[in-house]
Design a protein around this motif. Sequence first.
Motif, PDB file in Angstrom:
ATOM      1  N   THR A   1       0.846  -1.211   0.028  1.00 33.95           N
ATOM      2  CA  THR A   1      -0.017  -0.049  -0.129  1.00 33.95           C
ATOM      3  C   THR A   1       0.645   1.285  -0.059  1.00 33.95           C
ATOM      4  OG1 THR A   1      -0.128   0.222   2.375  1.00 33.95           O
ATOM      5  CG2 THR A   1      -1.915  -1.284   1.336  1.00 33.95           C
TER       6      THR A   1
ATOM      7  N   LYS B   1       2.084   2.610   2.673  1.00 35.32           N
ATOM      8  CA  LYS B   1       1.795   3.114   4.189  1.00 35.32           C
ATOM      9  C   LYS B   1       2.566   2.527   5.187  1.00 35.32           C
ATOM     10  CE  LYS B   1      -3.162   3.775   2.787  1.00 35.32           C
ATOM     11  NZ  LYS B   1      -4.418   3.626   3.402  1.00 35.32           N
TER      12      LYS B   1
ATOM     13  N   ASP C   1      -6.638   8.433  11.785  1.00 32.27           N
ATOM     14  CA  ASP C   1      -6.923   8.171  10.486  1.00 32.27           C
ATOM     15  C   ASP C   1      -6.271   6.911  10.009  1.00 32.27           C
ATOM     16  OD1 ASP C   1      -7.693  10.809   9.798  1.00 32.27           O
ATOM     17  OD2 ASP C   1      -5.857  11.445   9.120  1.00 32.27           O
TER      18      ASP C   1
ATOM     19  N   ASP D   1      -8.764   3.574   8.685  1.00 31.18           N
ATOM     20  CA  ASP D   1      -8.383   2.722   7.687  1.00 31.18           C
ATOM     21  C   ASP D   1      -8.282   1.252   8.089  1.00 31.18           C
ATOM     22  OD1 ASP D   1      -7.845   5.003   6.000  1.00 31.18           O
ATOM     23  OD2 ASP D   1      -5.763   5.200   6.184  1.00 31.18           O
TER      24      ASP D   1
ATOM     25  N   ASP E   1     -11.975  -0.054   8.715  1.00 27.21           N
ATOM     26  CA  ASP E   1     -12.580  -0.239   7.116  1.00 27.21           C
ATOM     27  C   ASP E   1     -12.243  -1.583   6.768  1.00 27.21           C
ATOM     28  OD1 ASP E   1     -13.878   2.175   7.456  1.00 27.21           O
ATOM     29  OD2 ASP E   1     -12.292   3.300   6.285  1.00 27.21           O
TER      30      ASP E   1
END
Length: 330
Positions: free
Chosen positions: A218, A220, A300, A304, A307
Amino acid sequence: MKTRIAALAALFVLAAWGGLHLIHQTTSSASAPGQTVLSVYTTGQATTPQMPLWKALAEGDLSFTPDIHYWKNLDDLRGLLLAGKGDIWVGHIDGFAQAAMRGAPVRLVSVTGWKKFYLLTSRPGIRTFDDILALPTGAEIASTPPHSPGAAVLRALEKKGLPAFTYAPYEPKQLALMAVQGKADLLLLPEPLVTVLLRKAPHLRIVASVEEEYGRLTGKPAMLPIAGIAVNLETLKNNPGLADRIARALAGQEAELKRDPAAGLDTMPKEFEKFIPRDMVLSSLERDIIHVRSAHEARDMIRDYLDMVFSGENGEGSRMLPESFFGGAS
């Protein structure tokens, strides 16, 4: 005969680790005159996520006396949260969030567990995560615990090119026995169960960290907000500023724990040695990370993560999560 002995040994360790949870224990600490006593519900299944809390209490960074209780399993924790029983809870972020979305008086204060899930195998043809990527769609991965957040993350990574595998859920003790007997050869597990199995089933080896592969696929950070510390909203009414004080105290322990993780173990309640031996905890810390962030700071990342974990639950994700859920100093 040796296989049977090894299997029984693995089950014994799992019982100590918390896979069987036959006893709901309570431990009371002696309180200083006039000092507030708060009930803390925790688990013997977690080490790194709660070391900052116990170290902060031992060093006087938090000025309350803990009345310690141990939740038995995730259903037990869920019941405590929904009933609002307890002042402070140590547990899984998705469990806290799920309870909050159903009206439980829960505020997440700090995220303290970030790297837990690993893929293990005994297959000679699987050496790296790229070998996992080459497996056919539908290939089975045995996973624990049931409803594993690690499996949810891997399902979410199907959008990034990961094959759609079949995740077969098992209770920890059941999967451990299968692995020791050679009946499961591709597994998805959390620490400290990983350390337990590597000792009891040396034919297994780690192939990949779910969090590291999440980061690689990703772009991230290679970590996920998996576990932490939450506070009862009713408790906060009687203790204004408690959430911020806890968040600051836990964050203040990060640097020293990174230098010397064993120092955190020394401050944990002695009862934890009944769940998993100290040497196994130290071994598991070699694959864990010390990282403390308030829920406010990590909002945040938490959204994420949720989700992904809740993507199959009516698609609710984190949208129904009240803003009051995100606590701690900014």
